[in-house]
Scaffold this active site. Structure first.
Site, short mmCIF file in Angstrom:
data_model
loop_
_atom_site.label_atom_id
_atom_site.label_comp_id
_atom_site.label_asym_id
_atom_site.label_seq_id
_atom_site.Cartn_x
_atom_site.Cartn_y
_atom_site.Cartn_z
N ASP A 58 1.90 5.78 -3.14
CA ASP A 58 1.97 4.69 -4.10
C ASP A 58 3.21 4.86 -4.97
O ASP A 58 3.74 5.97 -5.11
CB ASP A 58 0.69 4.70 -4.96
CG ASP A 58 0.56 3.46 -5.81
OD1 ASP A 58 1.26 2.47 -5.54
OD2 ASP A 58 -0.26 3.48 -6.75
N GLU A 59 3.66 3.78 -5.60
CA GLU A 59 4.82 3.80 -6.50
C GLU A 59 6.02 4.46 -5.82
O GLU A 59 6.73 5.30 -6.40
CB GLU A 59 4.48 4.53 -7.81
CG GLU A 59 3.26 4.01 -8.53
CD GLU A 59 3.47 2.65 -9.18
OE1 GLU A 59 4.55 2.05 -9.00
OE2 GLU A 59 2.57 2.18 -9.89
N ARG A 105 2.75 -6.73 -18.18
CA ARG A 105 1.50 -6.05 -18.57
C ARG A 105 0.52 -7.07 -19.15
O ARG A 105 -0.67 -6.80 -19.27
CB ARG A 105 1.74 -4.98 -19.66
CG ARG A 105 2.62 -3.79 -19.30
CD ARG A 105 2.29 -3.17 -17.99
NE ARG A 105 3.07 -3.76 -16.92
CZ ARG A 105 2.76 -3.69 -15.63
NH1 ARG A 105 1.67 -3.07 -15.25
NH2 ARG A 105 3.53 -4.25 -14.71
N THR A 131 -3.56 -1.60 -5.85
CA THR A 131 -4.56 -0.53 -5.74
C THR A 131 -5.70 -0.94 -4.82
O THR A 131 -6.21 -0.14 -4.04
CB THR A 131 -5.09 -0.15 -7.13
OG1 THR A 131 -4.00 0.22 -7.97
CG2 THR A 131 -6.07 1.01 -7.03
N GLN A 182 10.00 -2.65 -10.58
CA GLN A 182 9.34 -1.80 -11.58
C GLN A 182 9.81 -0.35 -11.50
O GLN A 182 9.11 0.56 -11.94
CB GLN A 182 7.82 -1.88 -11.41
CG GLN A 182 7.25 -3.26 -11.65
CD GLN A 182 5.74 -3.29 -11.62
OE1 GLN A 182 5.06 -2.78 -12.51
NE2 GLN A 182 5.18 -3.89 -10.57
#
Length: 746
Positions: free
Chosen positions: A221-222, A605, A38, A252
């Site tokens: 993003d992603e 995480r 980010t 991911q």
């Protein structure tokens, strides 16, 4: 333009700096977990502005409103102003379609139907098509329609491609009528926001050209989570100027089940041969131990982009693996550990419990409640899914779009208005026959044959009320004020006040909280706010958006919902074969690889410590299932683990009276696993079944297994075990307190 100095780059590592300062053209940033993705995106936006790029020509797309909001805050701190467009794919679709809705036959005030609305409309469509709801459920038909839209297949093409079997033919008929009803109701479902945007851009080149000229810089993003329609939208928008920055991590990618295509990121260089590829490999989040364990495990996947994650963080503690007796033992131990951590100075919000499926949250939440541990269940029955909130929002929808028949049917008799089920069926049939919105049929109800005068008058009164709501919606720019007036005009607040006292207090408080949410929206949108905009923001909420980071609570959520978040202490519950990897994932290597990626997301995480739990037995759908540790545990390096494999003397007391068979707990290979079985004599048929209300030979019904007959019972009360021979499912041994058995009269 703001002066962008070297301060913008001073705290970046070389790879981050390379990505931020890429001069132009396609750029793929392969960003591992915790590598500052980010930061790179927001700094790149600020860098581009500093290099003379006009802010309004930059479009940044991510997957959740929460991520978009966080990105917007960071960008605004670096580049003050509102020029950069930061959005989710669906929000972008809604925004563009509001402007050009007429090109597709919609009015700009179209309503966005959520999952519940879609279900209601599909239920009505299936009824009108006279399709058996037991064989062709709304959820089944909705899933097929959703997958078709994700693949850019419209109703006509879907019909042509149908296989000719009964289910495909039914789905094709349902899809056609469903889309027809959506258009008639001036409504789009979630999938339409993307499919209709693609339709708009491909069938109206002038509109596409305008957006291409506006957005000369596109950041996504992603990227590993994009599906076919999202991928095509990106290519349409950025394929000409080719200033596309895609960031993501193939390791991911966990949304294949909802259409995400991992090949979109793996084949980026095929789509853009001239692309620059930057790998972000320094992890700033996790300890060396956690990172090494996660990396060793994920390297077993074949569908990935190879790189090496590393960190300068401390080694940290080993990953704890707990072998639990059952789900209650597991939940109690996790809850007790959160209490100990909190006593040691860890904030409740610094802890999260993650699991593969929502069903595991029940025992965990009960354990938290017993110990009075503050917690939030992310993605459970959310605030906006509560009946009173959906009722209030339905009235608000009707104030801006009176054609929304789903909303009208929801509140037609709330508060009671004397419009009974028979009357409503008659009015719905008339609306289907005439092709009119229901509100128009209600307005002329007195002239419809077969309606009682009192019922017709009640329908006309409601039609006039909806007209008044439209007027209210146009009176004030304050959404909170408008919403309060709507609730008063409809009598809904008064109706809630007439309920049983405790229910009245709770439901009224929830509705007033909705008004407070509207007031927050007013504050955030002082110039461009509207009731339509507020309804759109609610409709576009996702599970991840329900996580309240500013609350000091332990978070309970699925692994899917946890993506993008981080916590100092993470508990991964239910690491059993059949839960993770899920039993449905064993049909192929690609499915198993996605389950492994899901485990990888859970591990990464964590910042400081991970506790993994698995249970020797677990009650599922009322039936006791013997558990085995997830094979993924065997893929973690032994030096990173504490407590696995467990020694026989360390196994907890047997659960529900079911004992483990003697077996080897040395590091198992794949041919030698610990196997569990029930003791030879499961039931003492001579023992009376005290307080169960059941006897041997009784007929019973189970919500999943159907009808069967009791063969034997042992124990007493809720802990009694019942052996039932079901007609379709065979013999099952159930724990009575969980089984939801219903006694059936002979």
């Amino acid at each position: 333009m703001p002066d962008v100095s070297q301060d913008l780059l001073s705290d970046l590592n070389p790879s981050q700096r390379e990505a931020v300062t890429h001069p132009g053209g396609p750029l793929l940033v392969v960003a591992g977990a915790g590598t500052g993705k980010t930061k790179v995106i927001t700094r790149r936006i600020a860098w581009q502005v500093g290099q003379g790029v006009f802010p309004a020509s930059i479009l940044a797309i991510t997957f959740t409103n929460k991520a978009a909001g966080e990105m917007a805050q960071r960008v605004n701190a670096l580049v003050p102003g509102r020029g950069v467009w930061l959005s989710t794919f669906h929000s972008m679709g809604a925004r563009v379609l509001r402007i050009h809705a007429d090109r597709l036959g919609y009015a700009p005030e179209f309503t966005i139907y959520d999952q519940g609305d879609r279900y209601s409309l599909l239920k009505q469509v299936l009824k009108d098509l006279e399709l058996d709801p037991a064989q062709f459920t709304p959820s089944m038909m909705g899933e097929r329609i959703s997958r078709a839209k994700d693949s850019l297949i419209g109703p006509e093409a879907f019909s042509e491609e149908s296989a000719g079997d009964p289910v495909s033919d039914a789905a094709a008929k349902t899809y056609r009528l469903y889309q027809k009803r959506l258009l008639a109701q001036n409504a789009m479902d979630f999938d339409d926001l993307l499919m209709n945007l693609h339709l708009l851009w491909t069938e109206h080149p002038d509109v596409l050209t305008a957006y291409r000229e506006r957005f000369t810089q596109v950041l996504v993003d992603e990227y590993q989570d994009t599906n076919r329609v999202q991928y095509q939208l990106v290519l349409l928008l950025a394929g000409q100027h080719r200033n596309l920055c895609a960031t993501g991590d193939p390791d991911q990618s966990i949304y294949t089940w909802r259409g995400a295509d991992l090949r979109n990121i793996l084949d980026f260089q095929k789509d853009f041969p001239e692309a620059k590829v930057v790998r972000l490999e320094q992890n700033y989040r996790s300890t060396k131990t956690i990172l090494a364990a996660a990396s060793a495990m994920i390297r077993r996947n074949k569908l990935r982009i190879e790189r090496g994650l590393w960190t300068e963080n401390d080694p940290g503690e080993r990953i704890s693996v707990w072998t639990c007796a059952d789900e209650r033992d597991e939940a109690d131990r996790i809850a007790a550990q959160t209490e100990r951590l909190h006593s040691a100075g860890i904030a409740w919000s610094g802890m999260a419990v993650l699991y593969r499926q929502n069903a595991l949250s029940r025992s965990l939440e009960q354990a938290m409640l017993r110990l009075r541990i503050p917690h939030q269940v992310v993605g459970a029955t959310a605030f906006y899914d509560r009946k009173e909130i959906k009722d209030a929002l339905a009235y608000a929808v009707l104030a801006v779009n009176p054609k929304a028949d789903v909303a009208l049917q929801r509140v037609v008799n709330v508060p009671p208005r004397g419009i009974g089920k028979t009357t409503l069926t008659h009015l719905v049939s008339e609306a289907n026959r005439s092709g009119e919105p229901m509100v128009s049929v209600f307005a002329r109800a007195n002239g419809i044959p077969g309606l009682a005068k009192r019922s017709a008058e009640a329908a006309q009164i409601l039609a006039r009320l909806l007209g008044d709501l439209q007027a209210l919606a146009g009176e004030s720019k304050s959404v909170s004020s408008t919403l309060r007036k709507i609730l008063e005009a409809t009598g809904y607040l008064k109706y809630l006040g007439g309920l049983e006292p405790s229910e009245a207090r709770e439901r009224s408080a929830n509705v007033l909280e909705l008004v407070s949410a509207a007031a927050e929206y007013d504050t955030d949108h002082p110039e461009d706010g509207s009731l339509l905009g507020f309804l759109e923001s609610v409709a576009l909420l996702s599970d991840a958006d329900t996580h309240e980071e500013d609350q000091d609570t332990v978070s309970l959520m699925t692994l899917h919902a946890a993506k993008g978040l981080e916590f100092p202490h993470v508990f991964l519950a239910g690491l059993e074969d059949g839960l993770l990897p899920h039993a449905m994932s064993k049909s192929g290597d690609e499915d198993l690889e996605e389950e492994r990626r899901l485990f990888y997301v859970g591990l990464t995480r964590a910042m400081k410590h991970v506790v993994i739990t698995w249970a020797q037995g677990r009650v599922t759908y009322g039936q006791y299932q013997v558990g085995r540790p997830s094979p993924f545990l065997d893929e973690l390096p032994g030096e990173a683990l504490d407590g696995y494999p467990p020694k026989p003397q360390d196994l907890p007391a047997p659960s529900y009276g079911i004992l483990p068979r003697r077996g080897s707990w040395g590091k198992p290979n794949r041919d030698e696993e610990a196997v569990f079985e029930a003791p030879p004599k499961d039931f003492d048929d001579e023992m009376p079944a005290v307080g169960t209300g059941l006897l041997a030979d009784d007929r019973v019904r189970h919500p999943t297994f159907g009808e069967g007959r009791v063969e034997a019972i042992s124990g007493s009360g809720r802990d009694a075990r019942v052996r039932v021979r079901f007609k379709a499912a065979g013999v099952k041994t159930l724990i009575l307190g969980y089984a939801n058995l219903e006694k059936v009269a002979e």
